[in-house]
Design a protein around this motif. Structure first.
Motif, PDB file in Angstrom:
ATOM      1  N   GLU A   1       0.834  -1.207   0.000  1.00  0.00           N
ATOM      2  CA  GLU A   1       0.000   0.000   0.000  1.00  0.00           C
ATOM      3  C   GLU A   1       0.869   1.259   0.000  1.00  0.00           C
ATOM      4  OE1 GLU A   1      -3.186   0.329  -0.239  1.00  0.00           O
ATOM      5  OE2 GLU A   1      -4.132  -1.547   0.353  1.00  0.00           O
ATOM      6  N   MET A   2       1.932   1.240   0.807  1.00  0.00           N
ATOM      7  CA  MET A   2       2.809   2.401   0.887  1.00  0.00           C
ATOM      8  C   MET A   2       3.489   2.620  -0.467  1.00  0.00           C
ATOM      9  SD  MET A   2       3.500   4.580   3.297  1.00  0.00           S
ATOM     10  CE  MET A   2       3.584   3.938   4.952  1.00  0.00           C
ATOM     11  N   GLY A   3       3.873   1.510  -1.100  1.00  0.00           N
ATOM     12  CA  GLY A   3       4.484   1.609  -2.421  1.00  0.00           C
ATOM     13  C   GLY A   3       3.563   2.317  -3.398  1.00  0.00           C
ATOM     14  N   ASP A   4       2.267   1.979  -3.318  1.00  0.00           N
ATOM     15  CA  ASP A   4       1.302   2.606  -4.219  1.00  0.00           C
ATOM     16  C   ASP A   4       1.164   4.095  -3.909  1.00  0.00           C
ATOM     17  OD1 ASP A   4      -0.449   2.137  -6.405  1.00  0.00           O
ATOM     18  OD2 ASP A   4      -2.130   2.516  -5.048  1.00  0.00           O
ATOM     19  N   ILE A   5       1.217   4.446  -2.618  1.00  0.00           N
ATOM     20  CA  ILE A   5       1.124   5.858  -2.231  1.00  0.00           C
ATOM     21  C   ILE A   5       2.341   6.622  -2.747  1.00  0.00           C
ATOM     22  CG2 ILE A   5       1.160   7.431  -0.257  1.00  0.00           C
ATOM     23  CD1 ILE A   5      -0.415   5.284   1.298  1.00  0.00           C
ATOM     24  N   VAL A   6       3.540   6.025  -2.565  1.00  0.00           N
ATOM     25  CA  VAL A   6       4.773   6.670  -3.021  1.00  0.00           C
ATOM     26  C   VAL A   6       4.747   6.842  -4.545  1.00  0.00           C
ATOM     27  CG1 VAL A   6       7.274   6.382  -3.234  1.00  0.00           C
ATOM     28  CG2 VAL A   6       6.148   5.845  -1.089  1.00  0.00           C
ATOM     29  N   ARG A   7       4.315   5.780  -5.230  1.00  0.00           N
ATOM     30  CA  ARG A   7       4.222   5.851  -6.689  1.00  0.00           C
ATOM     31  C   ARG A   7       3.284   6.982  -7.117  1.00  0.00           C
ATOM     32  NH1 ARG A   7       0.579   4.931 -10.124  1.00  0.00           N
ATOM     33  NH2 ARG A   7      -0.774   4.198  -8.462  1.00  0.00           N
ATOM     34  N   GLY A   8       2.101   7.030  -6.470  1.00  0.00           N
ATOM     35  CA  GLY A   8       1.130   8.060  -6.812  1.00  0.00           C
ATOM     36  C   GLY A   8       1.698   9.455  -6.601  1.00  0.00           C
ATOM     37  N   ALA A   9       2.428   9.634  -5.473  1.00  0.00           N
ATOM     38  CA  ALA A   9       2.991  10.947  -5.160  1.00  0.00           C
ATOM     39  C   ALA A   9       4.047  11.335  -6.200  1.00  0.00           C
ATOM     40  CB  ALA A   9       3.599  10.930  -3.765  1.00  0.00           C
ATOM     41  N   LEU A  10       4.906  10.374  -6.543  1.00  0.00           N
ATOM     42  CA  LEU A  10       5.972  10.682  -7.514  1.00  0.00           C
ATOM     43  C   LEU A  10       5.377  11.005  -8.880  1.00  0.00           C
ATOM     44  CD1 LEU A  10       8.753   8.077  -6.644  1.00  0.00           C
ATOM     45  CD2 LEU A  10       8.894  10.551  -6.451  1.00  0.00           C
ATOM     46  N   GLU A  11       4.341  10.227  -9.260  1.00  0.00           N
ATOM     47  CA  GLU A  11       3.773  10.439 -10.592  1.00  0.00           C
ATOM     48  C   GLU A  11       2.949  11.721 -10.671  1.00  0.00           C
ATOM     49  OE1 GLU A  11       1.797   6.831 -11.655  1.00  0.00           O
ATOM     50  OE2 GLU A  11       3.668   5.880 -12.274  1.00  0.00           O
ATOM     51  N   SER A  12       2.500  12.205  -9.493  1.00  0.00           N
ATOM     52  CA  SER A  12       1.684  13.422  -9.511  1.00  0.00           C
ATOM     53  C   SER A  12       2.548  14.674  -9.646  1.00  0.00           C
ATOM     54  CB  SER A  12       0.850  13.510  -8.234  1.00  0.00           C
ATOM     55  OG  SER A  12       1.665  13.920  -7.161  1.00  0.00           O
ATOM     56  N   LEU A  13       3.862  14.526  -9.468  1.00  0.00           N
ATOM     57  CA  LEU A  13       4.732  15.694  -9.604  1.00  0.00           C
ATOM     58  C   LEU A  13       4.747  16.154 -11.051  1.00  0.00           C
ATOM     59  CD1 LEU A  13       7.802  14.639  -7.442  1.00  0.00           C
ATOM     60  CD2 LEU A  13       5.950  16.178  -6.826  1.00  0.00           C
ATOM     61  N   PRO A  14       4.683  17.469 -11.283  1.00  0.00           N
ATOM     62  CA  PRO A  14       4.714  17.947 -12.655  1.00  0.00           C
ATOM     63  C   PRO A  14       6.005  17.508 -13.355  1.00  0.00           C
ATOM     64  CG  PRO A  14       4.552  19.770 -11.086  1.00  0.00           C
ATOM     65  CD  PRO A  14       4.553  18.529 -10.294  1.00  0.00           C
ATOM     66  N   LYS A  15       5.878  17.178 -14.621  1.00  0.00           N
ATOM     67  CA  LYS A  15       7.004  16.616 -15.359  1.00  0.00           C
ATOM     68  C   LYS A  15       8.178  17.591 -15.435  1.00  0.00           C
ATOM     69  CE  LYS A  15       7.208  13.273 -19.041  1.00  0.00           C
ATOM     70  NZ  LYS A  15       6.725  12.854 -20.320  1.00  0.00           N
ATOM     71  N   HIS A  16       7.853  18.902 -15.468  1.00  0.00           N
ATOM     72  CA  HIS A  16       8.941  19.854 -15.671  1.00  0.00           C
ATOM     73  C   HIS A  16       9.911  19.878 -14.503  1.00  0.00           C
ATOM     74  CE1 HIS A  16       7.280  22.774 -12.835  1.00  0.00           C
ATOM     75  NE2 HIS A  16       6.098  22.552 -13.366  1.00  0.00           N
ATOM     76  N   GLN A  17       9.459  19.405 -13.322  1.00  0.00           N
ATOM     77  CA  GLN A  17      10.380  19.335 -12.180  1.00  0.00           C
ATOM     78  C   GLN A  17      11.557  18.416 -12.503  1.00  0.00           C
ATOM     79  OE1 GLN A  17      10.444  20.825  -9.241  1.00  0.00           O
ATOM     80  NE2 GLN A  17       8.558  21.991  -9.518  1.00  0.00           N
ATOM     81  N   MET A  18      11.209  17.240 -13.052  1.00  0.00           N
ATOM     82  CA  MET A  18      12.256  16.279 -13.378  1.00  0.00           C
ATOM     83  C   MET A  18      13.099  16.806 -14.533  1.00  0.00           C
ATOM     84  SD  MET A  18      11.808  12.334 -14.482  1.00  0.00           S
ATOM     85  CE  MET A  18      12.239  11.230 -13.156  1.00  0.00           C
ATOM     86  N   GLU A  19      12.426  17.395 -15.519  1.00  0.00           N
ATOM     87  CA  GLU A  19      13.158  17.863 -16.698  1.00  0.00           C
ATOM     88  C   GLU A  19      14.089  19.023 -16.347  1.00  0.00           C
ATOM     89  OE1 GLU A  19       9.845  18.515 -19.218  1.00  0.00           O
ATOM     90  OE2 GLU A  19       9.745  16.413 -19.834  1.00  0.00           O
ATOM     91  N   SER A  20      13.601  19.943 -15.487  1.00  0.00           N
ATOM     92  CA  SER A  20      14.462  21.059 -15.084  1.00  0.00           C
ATOM     93  C   SER A  20      15.687  20.532 -14.347  1.00  0.00           C
ATOM     94  CB  SER A  20      13.727  22.023 -14.163  1.00  0.00           C
ATOM     95  OG  SER A  20      12.408  22.174 -14.560  1.00  0.00           O
TER      96      SER A  20
END
Lengths: 221, 225
Positions: B106-125
């Motif tokens: 369950e925690m893995g799913d929460i972490v995944r959801g949180a990471l995927e919800s971050l705007p893409k430009h954060q990673m790209e920047s």
């Protein structure tokens, strides 16, 4: 490890009976919790004085305590007050007590998703508060609420697995009995898992499908 | 009869025994929450990697715990796995193992959801700045993701605390079992014991879970605004 299929066949009717009992209790409990949830969410939405506070206390009590303790209190504790309930009645009341708050939250989420302009238009054409709820809010809220209602149903179905603790001959209880009597641990546990899969897997797949449908409906807006 | 029954809670060492049982319950919950948070972060990070095989494996793992009730898992490990491997495991160990595996999923799913919800430009920047993979996660993604996943993680902790009540079914001497022992022993002196003991356990669970659920609601509201 080889399976004792003969034993499995002989125990099958017991599991079948237990599964139907689980389904029956879950169905009645879920039905009651839908009713409680709907009532509570309407009270919260209308902000009925006095009742609103009562509903909030109920929701917090129900969400922050385990079903097992709720059942023990109902089944063993309340008899001391002179209220004696049968195991099955206790199970249904317990499940409804737990589920009511979850359903209320789901309905509330749906009601809040109805846009303000809808409600204001309703008021401006002179609908009464009750008509507004009945004809404008509920039909729209329902579609948004469906996936979380479904998730709650699965949650409650899973929670029924502890009914065995108050002497109801459900799947867990049958399994425990058979392990104690025949030591066919592997076979009985196998049947237990399969029984729950048969009940829950189709529901879970249906829910995933439903969620996708509703998301389409939202996009269509 | 009922009003005098409350004394059963203070008779002899009853209260200490109940709180001792609660300590066992709390220990199981605490250890499981710690383990599942650590494992959950690893699972969550692996789920965001673009590997079909990993995604399928973790999806299956998560659904297995979502579809089969936790009590069935407890039975399966306590009676089944011990039988197959011909070993003996204490109920406490089984509980920690099952809760940790469930929590990690369950925690893995929460972490995944949180990471995927971050705007893409954060990673790209971050990448454009020339951050390495670790720097990217350490300084950009994880600090933001943590804020988004905290409400869900606390909610999961509440659920895990509530689920610890099930350990009585696999022979752990937890607060429920101690309560049952006291009720059985004092049935003659205090016929209403079950009302007060189960009432107390009900309130004890509420006292633990209620602050947690308020905390998670507060955080959720803060994050939304």
């Amino acid at each position: 490890m080889s399976m004792n299929w003969e034993f499995i066949m002989s125990a099958l009717p017991l599991y079948e009976k237990a599964a139907w009992l689980t389904l029956k209790l879950a169905f009645l409990g879920i039905l009651a919790s839908l009713g409680i949830g709907l009532l509570c969410s309407i009270v919260l939405y209308q902000r009925t004085k006095g009742l609103e506070r009562l509903v909030r206390v109920y929701i917090e009590l129900s969400r922050n305590t385990p079903l097992l303790i709720q059942l023990f209190f109902l089944y063993y504790g309340l008899t001391k007050l002179g209220i004696t309930l049968s195991e099955q009645t206790c199970a249904i009341i317990g499940l409804a007590f737990l589920g009511g708050s979850y359903m209320a939250e789901a309905f509330r989420g749906g009601i809040e998703s109805v846009s303000k302009s809808q409600i204001e238009s309703g008021i401006s054409i002179g609908l009464s508060k009750l008509q507004l709820v009945r004809y404008v809010i509920l039909p729209q809220a329902f579609a948004v609420t469906l996936p979380s209602l479904g998730a709650n149903c699965i949650f409650l179905l899973k929670e029924t697995s502890i009914f065995g603790a108050i002497a109801i001959a459900d799947l867990m209880h049958v399994t425990q009995d058979l392990i104690g009597m025949y030591y066919q641990t592997f076979e009985t546990l196998f049947m237990l898992v399969v029984a729950y899969l048969i009940i829950l897997l189709p529901l879970s797949l249906f829910l995933t499908w439903l969620e996708r449908k509703v998301r389409y409906a939202e996009f269509g807006n | 009869m009922l009003s005098s029954g409350i004394n059963v809670l203070f008779e002899g060492s009853n209260m200490q025994r109940l709180l001792g049982g609660l300590l066992i319950t709390a220990q199981i919950a605490f250890i499981s929450i710690i383990i599942s948070s650590l494992l959950g972060i690893v699972v969550g990070l692996m789920m965001t990697l673009k590997s079909r095989v990993l995604q399928f494996v973790f999806r299956f793992y998560l659904e297995a715990f979502r579809i089969i009730p936790i009590l069935v898992w407890l039975f399966f490990v306590y009676f089944g796995v011990t039988n197959m491997l011909d070993i003996h495991l204490d109920g406490e160990i089984v509980a920690v193992v099952v809760f940790s595996l469930w929590g990690a999923a369950e925690m893995g799913d929460i972490v995944r959801g949180a990471l995927e919800s971050l705007p893409k430009h954060q990673m790209e920047s971050g990448k454009a700045l020339g951050l390495s993979f670790w720097q990217l996660y350490r300084f950009v993604l994880i600090p933001q993701a943590v804020r988004r996943m905290l409400p869900g993680a606390i909610n999961l902790s509440t659920r895990m605390v509530k689920t610890t009540s099930l350990v009585v079914m696999i022979g752990v001497i937890d607060v429920v079992k101690v309560g049952q022992q006291i009720i059985e022993r004092s049935i003659i002196d205090f016929p209403a014991a079950s009302f007060w003991i189960y009432g107390l356990i009900f309130i004890l669970y509420f006292i633990i879970c209620y602050p947690l659920s308020i905390l998670s609601k507060k955080m959720e509201m803060k994050w939304e605004s």
